[in-house]
Write a protein that holds these residues in place. Structure first.
Motif, PDB file in Angstrom:
ATOM      1  N   GLY A   7     -15.145 -14.286  -6.327  1.00  0.00           N
ATOM      2  CA  GLY A   7     -16.373 -13.616  -6.719  1.00  0.00           C
ATOM      3  C   GLY A   7     -16.851 -12.634  -5.664  1.00  0.00           C
ATOM      4  O   GLY A   7     -16.791 -12.917  -4.463  1.00  0.00           O
ATOM      5  N   ILE A   8     -17.312 -11.466  -6.087  1.00  0.00           N
ATOM      6  CA  ILE A   8     -17.849 -10.467  -5.161  1.00  0.00           C
ATOM      7  C   ILE A   8     -19.277 -10.863  -4.797  1.00  0.00           C
ATOM      8  O   ILE A   8     -20.118 -11.095  -5.675  1.00  0.00           O
ATOM      9  N   LEU A   9     -19.553 -10.934  -3.490  1.00  0.00           N
ATOM     10  CA  LEU A   9     -20.812 -11.493  -3.002  1.00  0.00           C
ATOM     11  C   LEU A   9     -21.879 -10.457  -2.698  1.00  0.00           C
ATOM     12  O   LEU A   9     -23.053 -10.807  -2.548  1.00  0.00           O
ATOM     13  N   ASP A  10     -21.497  -9.175  -2.556  1.00  0.00           N
ATOM     14  CA  ASP A  10     -22.480  -8.163  -2.161  1.00  0.00           C
ATOM     15  C   ASP A  10     -21.995  -6.790  -2.587  1.00  0.00           C
ATOM     16  O   ASP A  10     -21.027  -6.672  -3.353  1.00  0.00           O
ATOM     17  N   GLU A  54     -16.042   4.175  -0.755  1.00  0.00           N
ATOM     18  CA  GLU A  54     -15.581   5.276  -1.611  1.00  0.00           C
ATOM     19  C   GLU A  54     -15.105   4.735  -2.950  1.00  0.00           C
ATOM     20  O   GLU A  54     -15.398   5.295  -4.011  1.00  0.00           O
ATOM     21  N   PHE A  55     -14.354   3.651  -2.923  1.00  0.00           N
ATOM     22  CA  PHE A  55     -13.883   3.020  -4.155  1.00  0.00           C
ATOM     23  C   PHE A  55     -15.052   2.578  -5.031  1.00  0.00           C
ATOM     24  O   PHE A  55     -15.057   2.804  -6.253  1.00  0.00           O
ATOM     25  N   LEU A  56     -16.079   1.983  -4.413  1.00  0.00           N
ATOM     26  CA  LEU A  56     -17.217   1.468  -5.176  1.00  0.00           C
ATOM     27  C   LEU A  56     -18.036   2.579  -5.828  1.00  0.00           C
ATOM     28  O   LEU A  56     -18.634   2.377  -6.887  1.00  0.00           O
ATOM     29  N   ARG A  57     -18.038   3.758  -5.225  1.00  0.00           N
ATOM     30  CA  ARG A  57     -18.766   4.879  -5.835  1.00  0.00           C
ATOM     31  C   ARG A  57     -18.146   5.271  -7.173  1.00  0.00           C
ATOM     32  O   ARG A  57     -18.840   5.711  -8.090  1.00  0.00           O
ATOM     33  N   GLY A  58     -16.837   5.109  -7.269  1.00  0.00           N
ATOM     34  CA  GLY A  58     -16.168   5.478  -8.509  1.00  0.00           C
ATOM     35  C   GLY A  58     -15.995   4.335  -9.485  1.00  0.00           C
ATOM     36  O   GLY A  58     -15.911   4.542 -10.692  1.00  0.00           O
ATOM     37  N   ALA A  59     -15.963   3.100  -8.957  1.00  0.00           N
ATOM     38  CA  ALA A  59     -15.663   1.948  -9.815  1.00  0.00           C
ATOM     39  C   ALA A  59     -16.897   1.232 -10.338  1.00  0.00           C
ATOM     40  O   ALA A  59     -16.850   0.577 -11.372  1.00  0.00           O
ATOM     41  N   LYS A  60     -18.023   1.317  -9.606  1.00  0.00           N
ATOM     42  CA  LYS A  60     -19.280   0.705 -10.063  1.00  0.00           C
ATOM     43  C   LYS A  60     -19.109  -0.799 -10.342  1.00  0.00           C
ATOM     44  O   LYS A  60     -19.438  -1.291 -11.420  1.00  0.00           O
ATOM     45  N   ILE A  61     -18.573  -1.504  -9.382  1.00  0.00           N
ATOM     46  CA  ILE A  61     -18.380  -2.952  -9.530  1.00  0.00           C
ATOM     47  C   ILE A  61     -19.595  -3.681  -8.982  1.00  0.00           C
ATOM     48  O   ILE A  61     -20.006  -3.462  -7.838  1.00  0.00           O
ATOM     49  N   GLU A  62     -20.188  -4.550  -9.781  1.00  0.00           N
ATOM     50  CA  GLU A  62     -21.414  -5.226  -9.423  1.00  0.00           C
ATOM     51  C   GLU A  62     -21.158  -6.535  -8.706  1.00  0.00           C
ATOM     52  O   GLU A  62     -20.076  -7.150  -8.840  1.00  0.00           O
ATOM     53  N   LYS A  63     -22.163  -6.978  -7.964  1.00  0.00           N
ATOM     54  CA  LYS A  63     -22.140  -8.302  -7.361  1.00  0.00           C
ATOM     55  C   LYS A  63     -21.929  -9.345  -8.474  1.00  0.00           C
ATOM     56  O   LYS A  63     -22.502  -9.242  -9.542  1.00  0.00           O
ATOM     57  N   GLY A  64     -21.084 -10.333  -8.191  1.00  0.00           N
ATOM     58  CA  GLY A  64     -20.794 -11.371  -9.175  1.00  0.00           C
ATOM     59  C   GLY A  64     -19.531 -11.123  -9.961  1.00  0.00           C
ATOM     60  O   GLY A  64     -19.021 -12.036 -10.626  1.00  0.00           O
ATOM     61  N   THR A  65     -19.021  -9.912  -9.932  1.00  0.00           N
ATOM     62  CA  THR A  65     -17.741  -9.616 -10.608  1.00  0.00           C
ATOM     63  C   THR A  65     -16.638 -10.487 -10.015  1.00  0.00           C
ATOM     64  O   THR A  65     -16.601 -10.712  -8.809  1.00  0.00           O
ATOM     65  N   LYS A  66     -15.739 -10.960 -10.849  1.00  0.00           N
ATOM     66  CA  LYS A  66     -14.678 -11.858 -10.398  1.00  0.00           C
ATOM     67  C   LYS A  66     -13.366 -11.105 -10.238  1.00  0.00           C
ATOM     68  O   LYS A  66     -12.924 -10.400 -11.143  1.00  0.00           O
ATOM     69  N   LEU A  67     -12.748 -11.254  -9.063  1.00  0.00           N
ATOM     70  CA  LEU A  67     -11.392 -10.738  -8.832  1.00  0.00           C
ATOM     71  C   LEU A  67     -10.418 -11.870  -9.159  1.00  0.00           C
ATOM     72  O   LEU A  67     -10.643 -13.008  -8.762  1.00  0.00           O
ATOM     73  N   THR A  68      -9.349 -11.536  -9.841  1.00  0.00           N
ATOM     74  CA  THR A  68      -8.384 -12.587 -10.231  1.00  0.00           C
ATOM     75  C   THR A  68      -6.982 -12.240  -9.745  1.00  0.00           C
ATOM     76  O   THR A  68      -6.701 -11.125  -9.339  1.00  0.00           O
ATOM     77  N   LYS A  91      -4.647  -2.777  -5.427  1.00  0.00           N
ATOM     78  CA  LYS A  91      -3.879  -3.072  -4.223  1.00  0.00           C
ATOM     79  C   LYS A  91      -4.833  -3.190  -3.035  1.00  0.00           C
ATOM     80  O   LYS A  91      -5.718  -2.348  -2.864  1.00  0.00           O
ATOM     81  N   LEU A  92      -4.661  -4.229  -2.235  1.00  0.00           N
ATOM     82  CA  LEU A  92      -5.562  -4.505  -1.117  1.00  0.00           C
ATOM     83  C   LEU A  92      -4.841  -4.181   0.183  1.00  0.00           C
ATOM     84  O   LEU A  92      -3.844  -4.810   0.529  1.00  0.00           O
ATOM     85  N   LEU A  93      -5.338  -3.184   0.896  1.00  0.00           N
ATOM     86  CA  LEU A  93      -4.630  -2.662   2.060  1.00  0.00           C
ATOM     87  C   LEU A  93      -5.208  -3.108   3.398  1.00  0.00           C
ATOM     88  O   LEU A  93      -4.497  -3.147   4.393  1.00  0.00           O
ATOM     89  N   ARG A  94      -6.492  -3.402   3.413  1.00  0.00           N
ATOM     90  CA  ARG A  94      -7.110  -3.763   4.696  1.00  0.00           C
ATOM     91  C   ARG A  94      -8.319  -4.655   4.419  1.00  0.00           C
ATOM     92  O   ARG A  94      -9.077  -4.429   3.468  1.00  0.00           O
ATOM     93  N   CYS A 104      -4.702  -7.826  -6.629  1.00  0.00           N
ATOM     94  CA  CYS A 104      -5.438  -8.675  -7.556  1.00  0.00           C
ATOM     95  C   CYS A 104      -5.785  -7.828  -8.774  1.00  0.00           C
ATOM     96  O   CYS A 104      -5.429  -6.651  -8.839  1.00  0.00           O
ATOM     97  N   GLU A 105      -6.475  -8.414  -9.718  1.00  0.00           N
ATOM     98  CA  GLU A 105      -6.953  -7.663 -10.880  1.00  0.00           C
ATOM     99  C   GLU A 105      -8.473  -7.736 -10.947  1.00  0.00           C
ATOM    100  O   GLU A 105      -9.075  -8.732 -10.532  1.00  0.00           O
ATOM    101  N   VAL A 106      -9.076  -6.648 -11.425  1.00  0.00           N
ATOM    102  CA  VAL A 106     -10.524  -6.580 -11.523  1.00  0.00           C
ATOM    103  C   VAL A 106     -10.903  -5.803 -12.788  1.00  0.00           C
ATOM    104  O   VAL A 106     -10.197  -4.873 -13.188  1.00  0.00           O
ATOM    105  N   ASP A 107     -12.006  -6.218 -13.393  1.00  0.00           N
ATOM    106  CA  ASP A 107     -12.518  -5.524 -14.576  1.00  0.00           C
ATOM    107  C   ASP A 107     -13.311  -4.300 -14.131  1.00  0.00           C
ATOM    108  O   ASP A 107     -14.333  -4.408 -13.457  1.00  0.00           O
ATOM    109  N   ILE A 108     -12.810  -3.112 -14.489  1.00  0.00           N
ATOM    110  CA  ILE A 108     -13.506  -1.860 -14.191  1.00  0.00           C
ATOM    111  C   ILE A 108     -13.806  -1.165 -15.508  1.00  0.00           C
ATOM    112  O   ILE A 108     -12.907  -0.722 -16.210  1.00  0.00           O
TER     113      ILE A 108
END
Length: 311
Positions: free
Chosen positions: A265-268, A297-311, A250-253, A238-242
């Motif tokens: 939408g990211i819920l948490d 680990e990904f979130l520590r580097g990407a800083k994606i907030e709740k409510g961000t939309k994956l497309t 890429k989504l592996l698991r 998918c694509e995400v705004d970082i």
């Protein structure tokens, strides 16, 4: 009774069967595999297949024709005077002259419970369809696509979060032992075959990379099966705004989760994503050019907030 065998295979999936046949004491007259392919960053290096590398390690005769349709190739194949050919994920069509050349025919190790999932991508398709079990089969090859009679079957359960890669690794080991058992029975004229059922036929179409993008409007179960069925290759994405820039992820698991919200939408703060109905929690992802990483680990580097939309 040892047999004179031609082995035909190409990817990693085929290697354990080749190795097991050699270790069982059968005479391997030749190994057929697809020709080396261009690889490397610039695509300039020719890389031999995993089967070719293993065959060379075993000091076996390796043959890499681009096709078996020519009369010369068919005569060369027949000239090996094999008792049987063993085919595991070879990837090339076998003409009737090749199928008929070995004294006892051609055996195929196929990764599904035929007649379900005939064709090129049975492992991925079984998971993407949400099947709870699959298996390995040894069948006698005919001109039709995976239509031949079956000699041996071993079923394997598909766990709810199992990926295609995990199932692949389990089946390739089971398939090796099953084929060795089949050859042992064939060598003493005790291998029997049963025609496939006419009902329940499905086809495992080759994975189209253009259809690997996640559709978050689908139910969570379908999204989850899509992700794990394409992991690790070719990979759902998918694509995400970082940081103000859209990146491919890429989504592996993943695993099924609770939650309601706008699709994608990211819920948490655990990468739980809303789907058309229900939600999935992303467990392992990979940024473009990066290495696979656990969600936290990904979130520590990407800083994606709740409510961000994956497309």
């Amino acid at each position: 009774m040892p047999l004179r065998v031609i082995f035909m295979g190409t990817p990693d999936f085929s290697v354990p069967t080749l190795r097991a046949i050699a270790e069982a004491g059968h005479e391997i007259a030749a190994v057929y595999t697809q020709p080396p392919r261009a690889a490397g960053r610039r695509g300039l290096e020719l890389t031999p297949s995993p089967v070719q590398r293993e065959a060379e390690r075993l000091a076996l005769d390796v043959r890499t024709p681009a096709s078996l349709k020519s009369e010369a190739e068919q005569q060369a194949f027949a000239g090996l005077q094999a008792d049987v050919a063993v085919v595991v994920a070879y990837g090339l069509l076998l003409p009737k002259a090749v199928l008929d050349a070995p004294r006892l025919g051609c055996l195929n190790g196929h990764a599904s419970l035929l007649p379900r999932w005939r064709g090129a991508a049975p492992i991925q398709r079984a998971i993407m369809a949400g099947d709870s079990e699959t298996g390995m089969m040894v069948m006698k090859m005919e001109e039709g696509l995976d239509t031949g009679p079956v000699a041996m079957v071993e079923k394997v359960a598909i766990a709810p979060d199992m990926t295609a890669g995990e199932l692949h690794d389990r089946l390739m080991v089971r398939g090796a032992s099953l084929m060795v058992e089949a050859l042992a029975q064939l060598g003493i004229n005790c291998l029997t075959f049963t025609q496939q059922a006419t009902a329940g036929v499905t086809y495992a179409r080759k994975i189209d990379k253009s259809k690997t993008r996640v559709d978050w409007t689908r139910p969570s179960g379908e999204v989850h099966n899509h992700i794990r069925g394409l992991s690790p290759f070719p990979g759902a994405w998918c694509e995400v705004d970082i940081g103000g820039r859209m990146e491919r992820l890429k989504l592996l698991r993943s695993t099924l989760s609770d939650g309601v919200g706008e699709s994608g939408g990211i819920l948490d703060d655990r990468l739980t994503v809303a789907c058309g109905t229900g939600a999935v929690r992303l467990v392992e992802v990979q940024r473009a050019g990066g290495k696979p990483a656990a969600a936290q680990e990904f979130l520590r580097g990407a800083k994606i907030e709740k409510g961000t939309k994956l497309t």
